[in-house]
Design a protein around this motif. Sequence first.
Motif, PDB file in Angstrom:
ATOM      1  N   VAL A  48     -71.336  21.833  31.083  1.00  0.00           N
ATOM      2  CA  VAL A  48     -71.176  23.055  31.872  1.00  0.00           C
ATOM      3  C   VAL A  48     -72.462  23.878  31.927  1.00  0.00           C
ATOM      4  O   VAL A  48     -72.641  24.679  32.843  1.00  0.00           O
ATOM      5  CB  VAL A  48     -69.988  23.933  31.401  1.00  0.00           C
ATOM      6  CG1 VAL A  48     -68.689  23.163  31.467  1.00  0.00           C
ATOM      7  CG2 VAL A  48     -70.218  24.495  30.017  1.00  0.00           C
ATOM      8  N   SER A 103     -61.831  25.315  28.263  1.00  0.00           N
ATOM      9  CA  SER A 103     -61.810  26.578  29.008  1.00  0.00           C
ATOM     10  C   SER A 103     -60.579  27.425  28.710  1.00  0.00           C
ATOM     11  O   SER A 103     -60.529  28.587  29.100  1.00  0.00           O
ATOM     12  CB  SER A 103     -61.845  26.291  30.511  1.00  0.00           C
ATOM     13  OG  SER A 103     -60.665  25.595  30.889  1.00  0.00           O
ATOM     14  N   TRP A 105     -57.867  26.953  30.209  1.00  0.00           N
ATOM     15  CA  TRP A 105     -57.369  27.145  31.575  1.00  0.00           C
ATOM     16  C   TRP A 105     -56.564  25.892  31.920  1.00  0.00           C
ATOM     17  O   TRP A 105     -57.092  24.785  31.813  1.00  0.00           O
ATOM     18  CB  TRP A 105     -58.553  27.310  32.520  1.00  0.00           C
ATOM     19  CG  TRP A 105     -58.219  27.725  33.916  1.00  0.00           C
ATOM     20  CD1 TRP A 105     -58.079  26.912  35.007  1.00  0.00           C
ATOM     21  CD2 TRP A 105     -58.000  29.046  34.387  1.00  0.00           C
ATOM     22  NE1 TRP A 105     -57.802  27.648  36.116  1.00  0.00           N
ATOM     23  CE2 TRP A 105     -57.736  28.967  35.762  1.00  0.00           C
ATOM     24  CE3 TRP A 105     -57.987  30.300  33.771  1.00  0.00           C
ATOM     25  CZ2 TRP A 105     -57.478  30.088  36.544  1.00  0.00           C
ATOM     26  CZ3 TRP A 105     -57.738  31.411  34.552  1.00  0.00           C
ATOM     27  CH2 TRP A 105     -57.488  31.303  35.923  1.00  0.00           C
ATOM     28  N   GLN A 110     -61.925  23.337  38.094  1.00  0.00           N
ATOM     29  CA  GLN A 110     -62.527  24.407  37.319  1.00  0.00           C
ATOM     30  C   GLN A 110     -63.984  24.535  37.742  1.00  0.00           C
ATOM     31  O   GLN A 110     -64.674  23.539  37.907  1.00  0.00           O
ATOM     32  CB  GLN A 110     -62.446  24.105  35.818  1.00  0.00           C
ATOM     33  CG  GLN A 110     -61.030  24.123  35.289  1.00  0.00           C
ATOM     34  CD  GLN A 110     -60.966  24.011  33.790  1.00  0.00           C
ATOM     35  OE1 GLN A 110     -61.956  24.181  33.082  1.00  0.00           O
ATOM     36  NE2 GLN A 110     -59.772  23.737  33.298  1.00  0.00           N
ATOM     37  N   TYR A 112     -67.779  26.416  37.058  1.00  0.00           N
ATOM     38  CA  TYR A 112     -68.667  27.077  36.111  1.00  0.00           C
ATOM     39  C   TYR A 112     -69.940  27.466  36.845  1.00  0.00           C
ATOM     40  O   TYR A 112     -70.504  26.655  37.576  1.00  0.00           O
ATOM     41  CB  TYR A 112     -69.024  26.148  34.942  1.00  0.00           C
ATOM     42  CG  TYR A 112     -67.844  25.852  34.047  1.00  0.00           C
ATOM     43  CD1 TYR A 112     -67.689  26.519  32.836  1.00  0.00           C
ATOM     44  CD2 TYR A 112     -66.888  24.920  34.412  1.00  0.00           C
ATOM     45  CE1 TYR A 112     -66.602  26.258  32.010  1.00  0.00           C
ATOM     46  CE2 TYR A 112     -65.801  24.654  33.595  1.00  0.00           C
ATOM     47  CZ  TYR A 112     -65.663  25.323  32.396  1.00  0.00           C
ATOM     48  OH  TYR A 112     -64.577  25.070  31.589  1.00  0.00           O
ATOM     49  N   PHE A 117     -67.520  30.025  32.638  1.00  0.00           N
ATOM     50  CA  PHE A 117     -66.307  29.652  33.358  1.00  0.00           C
ATOM     51  C   PHE A 117     -65.933  30.746  34.352  1.00  0.00           C
ATOM     52  O   PHE A 117     -65.861  31.916  33.996  1.00  0.00           O
ATOM     53  CB  PHE A 117     -65.167  29.428  32.356  1.00  0.00           C
ATOM     54  CG  PHE A 117     -63.857  29.096  32.997  1.00  0.00           C
ATOM     55  CD1 PHE A 117     -63.715  27.943  33.761  1.00  0.00           C
ATOM     56  CD2 PHE A 117     -62.772  29.923  32.850  1.00  0.00           C
ATOM     57  CE1 PHE A 117     -62.509  27.625  34.357  1.00  0.00           C
ATOM     58  CE2 PHE A 117     -61.558  29.619  33.433  1.00  0.00           C
ATOM     59  CZ  PHE A 117     -61.417  28.464  34.195  1.00  0.00           C
TER      60      PHE A 117
END
Length: 156
Positions: A48, A103, A105, A110, A112, A117
């Motif tokens: 990420v 995350s 989540w 997703q 980033y 995030f």
Amino acid sequence: MSGTLRRAAAALLRWGRGSGGVGLQGTGVRAAGSGAGGGQAEQLDALVKKDKVVVFLKGTPEQPQCGFSNAVVQILRLHGVRDYAAYNVLDDPDLRQGIKDYSNWPTIPQVYLNGEFVGGCDILLQMHQNGDLVEELKKLGIRSALLDEKQDQDSK
């Protein structure tokens, strides 16, 4: 090579193993193969933070496998964001669950930005609609194509 860079390089090598890895998925879009192992949180942290824009999605930017992933890809295209890392969670069940745990989540896609995030499709859509995405991209040194489009319209 710094410890962080060394860990990122090692993580990328590990992610590239498994099902033969995945090559480039279009102009500027990078993807990783499967092969999660121990230290998955460190690997995900490296992924990420490796690129300014990182997306974990179902499918690829060229062939999203769900409507929400497609919406994220389309929003990025609208803004002219072409240079981003895209990771197909359908290729690796460990990656799919790992990124959710990382995350905290529960859903995919997703997004980033600069290692932070942002959220999923709904959040990115909201940021697009209210103009926050243009500002966040600007912080990353990415000029939104929508600004150029607006300038063209204003000059007519």
